[in-house]
Motif scaffolding. Structure first.
Motif, PDB file in Angstrom:
ATOM      1  N   HIS A  45       1.175  -1.252   0.280  1.00 56.70           N
ATOM      2  CA  HIS A  45      -0.439  -0.156   0.006  1.00 56.70           C
ATOM      3  C   HIS A  45       0.895   1.265   0.486  1.00 56.70           C
TER       4      HIS A  45
ATOM      5  N   ILE B 159       1.989   1.323  -3.698  1.00 55.58           N
ATOM      6  CA  ILE B 159       1.936   1.743  -4.711  1.00 55.58           C
ATOM      7  C   ILE B 159       0.882   3.567  -4.413  1.00 55.58           C
TER       8      ILE B 159
ATOM      9  N   LYS C  43      -6.455   8.349  -6.373  1.00 52.23           N
ATOM     10  CA  LYS C  43      -6.574   7.555  -4.845  1.00 52.23           C
ATOM     11  C   LYS C  43      -8.200   7.277  -4.955  1.00 52.23           C
TER      12      LYS C  43
ATOM     13  N   ILE D  33      -9.830   4.345  -7.195  1.00 49.57           N
ATOM     14  CA  ILE D  33      -9.112   2.817  -7.154  1.00 49.57           C
ATOM     15  C   ILE D  33      -8.890   2.583  -5.663  1.00 49.57           C
ATOM     16  N   MET D  34      -9.527   3.333  -4.867  1.00 43.65           N
ATOM     17  CA  MET D  34      -9.126   2.618  -3.629  1.00 43.65           C
ATOM     18  C   MET D  34     -10.133   1.659  -3.169  1.00 43.65           C
TER      19      MET D  34
ATOM     20  N   ASP E 238     -11.310  -0.683  -4.773  1.00 47.32           N
ATOM     21  CA  ASP E 238     -11.191  -1.907  -5.650  1.00 47.32           C
ATOM     22  C   ASP E 238      -9.811  -2.552  -4.761  1.00 47.32           C
ATOM     23  N   LEU E 239      -8.556  -1.611  -4.305  1.00 49.63           N
ATOM     24  CA  LEU E 239      -7.580  -1.857  -3.854  1.00 49.63           C
ATOM     25  C   LEU E 239      -7.301  -2.745  -2.914  1.00 49.63           C
TER      26      LEU E 239
ATOM     27  N   ARG F 294      -8.766  -6.391  -2.707  1.00 50.24           N
ATOM     28  CA  ARG F 294      -8.181  -6.877  -3.490  1.00 50.24           C
ATOM     29  C   ARG F 294      -6.716  -7.301  -2.620  1.00 50.24           C
ATOM     30  N   TYR F 295      -6.201  -6.143  -1.289  1.00 48.74           N
ATOM     31  CA  TYR F 295      -5.966  -6.652  -0.485  1.00 48.74           C
ATOM     32  C   TYR F 295      -6.066  -7.737   0.608  1.00 48.74           C
TER      33      TYR F 295
ATOM     34  N   PRO G 279      -3.160  -6.587  -6.247  1.00 50.45           N
ATOM     35  CA  PRO G 279      -3.083  -4.769  -6.118  1.00 50.45           C
ATOM     36  C   PRO G 279      -2.355  -3.454  -7.178  1.00 50.45           C
TER      37      PRO G 279
ATOM     38  N   LEU H 289      -3.677  -3.116 -10.489  1.00 47.60           N
ATOM     39  CA  LEU H 289      -5.343  -2.443 -11.082  1.00 47.60           C
ATOM     40  C   LEU H 289      -5.227  -0.854 -11.250  1.00 47.60           C
TER      41      LEU H 289
END
Length: 752
Positions: free
Chosen positions: A554, A557, A575, A578-579, A581-582, A585-586, A703, A706
């Motif tokens: 994180h 990225i 940011k 995409i947050m 979706d990030l 994925r985490y 991530p 992404l």
């Protein structure tokens, strides 16, 4: 007639189609006419807004006679009795041109809006002679006041008393020499109720200082001769910006109003340089007054009233090169040529420097992005750059970008270090209870296996396991609150990983509490239960170390995203989008790690790995060897020092002299120990391979993958505009820089 001869020598009277006016000397008095022409070209293109150009600026208190002086020097017939032009700066430019004409325009103030600039620039008057200008000037000034929104009797709807806009008067003709003089409003100390305010006074003062502060400006300090110059604020102001007096020239006006002999003597002392000397000195001129309608000239083109006054005492005793408008004009042209020669190399250097700065600022804005296509291309380029850095980080190719060292972004190195720490912790602290050590004297391959066993059972402090972890609850909550619901935060993880040593009764108690009806053996359920007890800490340890990895990814990225974005607004926009979706994925990576823990701990213990059989056979052999160690005797037939033999009956008793319960407990221990080792190694590998590498690093849903060109292509028009669309301020800045770059490129072309 000494004065008359001097004026005749410095002034040439030539017929003109532009009316009766003072003509510049026909002889080549300019030091650099070509350079002055180029400076005039720069000023014509408004380059002086970017680069301060060599300039003559007339400044003084109100009613000091500036407008009359400007009329005498430039030949522009300002209307009598009107003070309208003193409400804003007036730039009078003489330009040599084949066509005789006078062009009047307005230069908008830099802080004007685009609409105001467009309106002001639309004003343009072209006249063919000074006579025509004299006839129309009053009307023209009334029109200018309307455009500048100056409040007057004829324009009661005006909003301003003074304006930062500039009235530009270009006087062109084949006999004109290059001379530009700027007249600014006169400064005043006291405000007039209903006419001027304190803000007006400050505005005028700011305008004056704005013109005189540059080192390339010659300050024409206009002072009425009938007033003590020591009381004139303009001299103090000029001294503030020109402390050495190197570019201040004093011009004394209204000598006809000086009556007392002592006052005349004081004026003569100034002009002669005997009192309050300036490097450029003082000049004495007699201009046409507001109620003076006599503009007659003698055969030499000199106003008769000026000639007659300066033939009187004590003025006739002054240095004639410092008396009269003609002498002043000649000196002004020389000064303008001198400062132009001095400034010319500096102008080119400054233009190149400002051009480089403007291009750098333009590059920082990125390419234009008004249309959907432009926005898409812009974002795709940023995403491609982001992915290039990601690939380099995963390949440990750190030489490709300085950010890896400057920002501590060696991602794969950090992840591998965390996994190594995880492996060491699992090997040394992952089991809940210590396994029983069986002392043997191995040789060959058995020695290697023994070493492996002892290494696993070393204390963490002896092995030097890294106890500093990345995950810190306080850090996460403050810096990355979005991760709090995903990663496992442990304030002091080492306290939770303490191995319970010397618990020899664990398996015995478990067997006794869980045995069923088995004939000389034990239920597989006991083994499964024992394995779950032995792996109790796996879940916490796994979540903690995967949390370390997620936090590292994180940070990476966000740092790289900020690095590749041109400004903070773009970074925050990407940011924000995409947050979610990030985080998903985490969470997927963490969930898979938890799944692996569940599979290992909850399924029935089983493996097809031959290493399990080898470990189990070794453990059973070690137990027999341990039981026979006290019954061994040295083999005298063998010369080897460690050669022993045991009797066959002893071997038989070593196997048969234990109860079924003891055999069962030993089997549970040995099977559990052999399987635990296989399972632990398999588990650590699976966490790396599936949860970390596949889900968090290199898999299709990592991530790190992404923010990519494919992601950009999938955005709809509204999202594209929200992320990459230019704000009004950015568009205005881009437009401003584009024009500035074009102007500076043109300036460099002119200055060649």
């Amino acid at each position: 007639m000494k004065l008359k001869r001097s004026l005749l020598e410095t002034t040439t009277a030539t017929p003109s189609t532009m009316g009766s006016e003072i003509k510049p000397p026909a002889s080549g008095i300019l030091t650099s006419p070509d350079r002055l022409r180029k400076i005039d070209q720069l000023r014509e293109k408004n380059i002086d807004v970017i680069l301060p150009l060599p300039t003559l600026v007339a400044v003084g208190d109100q009613s000091s006679g500036k407008s009359s002086l400007l009329e005498s020097v430039t030949g522009i017939p300002f209307p009598r009795g009107q003070e309208l032009c003193t409400r804003y700066a007036t730039q009078i430019t003489h330009r040599r041109d084949p066509e005789v004409q006078i062009i009047i325009t307005i230069i908008p103030a830099p802080q004007s809006t685009e609409a105001e600039k467009a309106s002001l620039r639309s004003y343009r008057k072209e006249l063919s002679s000074t006579t025509e200008l004299r006839d129309q000037f009053a009307k023209i000034l009334d029109e200018v006041n309307v455009y500048m929104k100056i409040k007057t009797v004829k324009n009661p709807d005006g909003e301003k008393t003074f304006s930062r806009d500039i009235l530009k008067i270009e006087k062109c003709g084949p006999t004109e020499d290059y001379l530009t003089v700027i007249d600014v409003p006169g400064i005043f100390r006291l405000t007039s109720k209903g006419q001027t305010t304190e803000s007006d006074r400050n505005l005028v003062r700011d305008m004056v200082t704005g013109f005189i502060k540059d080192k390339r400006t010659i300050i024409l300090a206009v002072l009425p001769a009938n007033v003590d110059v020591m009381t004139q604020e303009i001299l103090a102001l000029a001294e503030q910006y020109d402390p050495d007096g190197e570019r201040t020239l004093g011009v004394l006006t209204k000598p006809d109003l000086v009556i007392e002999r002592s006052a005349k003597e004081a004026v003569c002392n100034l002009v002669a340089g005997r009192k309050k000397a300036l490097n450029l000195g003082y000049y004495l001129v007699k201009n046409r007054g507001g109620d003076d309608n006599d503009d007659s000239k003698d055969d030499s083109g000199i106003r008769r009233k000026e000639r007659d006054l300066f033939q009187q005492s004590p003025w006739c005793n002054l240095p004639q090169e410092r008396v009269g408008v003609a002498a002043l004009r000649e000196r002004l042209q020389d000064l303008l040529g001198e400062i132009t020669d001095k400034a010319y190399p500096e102008l080119r250097s400054e233009a190149r420097k400002k051009l480089a700065e403007a291009r750098e600022q333009q590059d920082a804005l990125g390419p234009p992005r008004q249309t959907e296509r432009e926005q898409q291309q812009y974002l795709a380029q940023i995403a491609a750059k982001f992915q290039r850095i990601v690939r380099a980080a995963l390949e440990a190719n750190y030489s490709t970008h300085s950010a890896f060292d400057e920002h501590g972004l060696r991602l794969i190195t950090q992840v591998v270090s965390i996994i190594d720490t995880f492996n060491n912790r699992m090997r040394q602290k992952g089991h809940t209870y210590s396994f029983v050590k069986v002392e043997t004297e191995p040789s060959g391959d058995a020695a290697a296996d023994k070493a492996d066993d002892s290494e696993e059972e070393e204390d963490a402090s002896e092995h030097g396991v890294d106890k500093n972890t990345t995950t810190n609850a306080k850090e996460v909550r403050q810096a990355f609150p979005e991760l709090e619901s995903i990663i496992h935060m442990v304030e002091e993880p080492s306290a939770e990983f303490t191995v319970l040593q010397d618990n020899s009764n664990w398996i015995r108690n478990m067997y006794n509490e869980s045995r069923g009806i088995e004939l000389g053996t034990f239920s597989p359920i006991i083994l499964a239960s024992a394995f779950r007890d032995q792996t109790t800490k796996w879940s916490l340890m796994t979540e903690h170390h995967v949390s370390d990895i997620i936090l590292s990814i994180h940070k990476f990225i966000l740092s790289i995203l900020k690095l590749v974005c041109s400004d903070g607004k773009l970074f925050e926009a990407i940011k924000s989008i995409i947050m979610d979706d990030l985080l998903a994925r985490y969470a997927s990576g963490m969930d898979y790690a938890k799944f692996l823990v569940q599979v290992e701990r909850e399924k029935k213990p089983y493996t097809v790995n031959h290493y399990f059989s080898s470990n189990l056979q070794k453990a059973r052999g070690d137990r027999i060897s341990e039981a026979l160690k006290g019954k061994r005797i040295h083999d005298n037939r063998c010369h080897a020092p460690a050669a022993y033999v045991v009797k066959f009956d002893h071997v038989k008793s070593a196997i048969t002299n234990k109860s079924n319960q003891e055999h069962a407990q030993e089997d549970i221990h040995d099977i559990l120990k052999s399987y635990y080792k296989v399972s632990r190694k398999r588990f650590v590998d699976n966490v790396w391979l599936y949860a970390v590498d596949h889900h968090l690093l290199s898999g299709p849903n990592s991530p790190l993958t992404l923010f990519s060109e494919q992601w950009v292509l999938g955005l709809d028009e509204d999202s594209l505009n929200a992320i990459a669309g230019e704000s009004r301020s950015t568009r205005d800045k881009r437009k401003e820089l584009t024009k500035k770059i074009a102007d500076l490129e043109e300036a460099l072309r002119i200055l060649k």
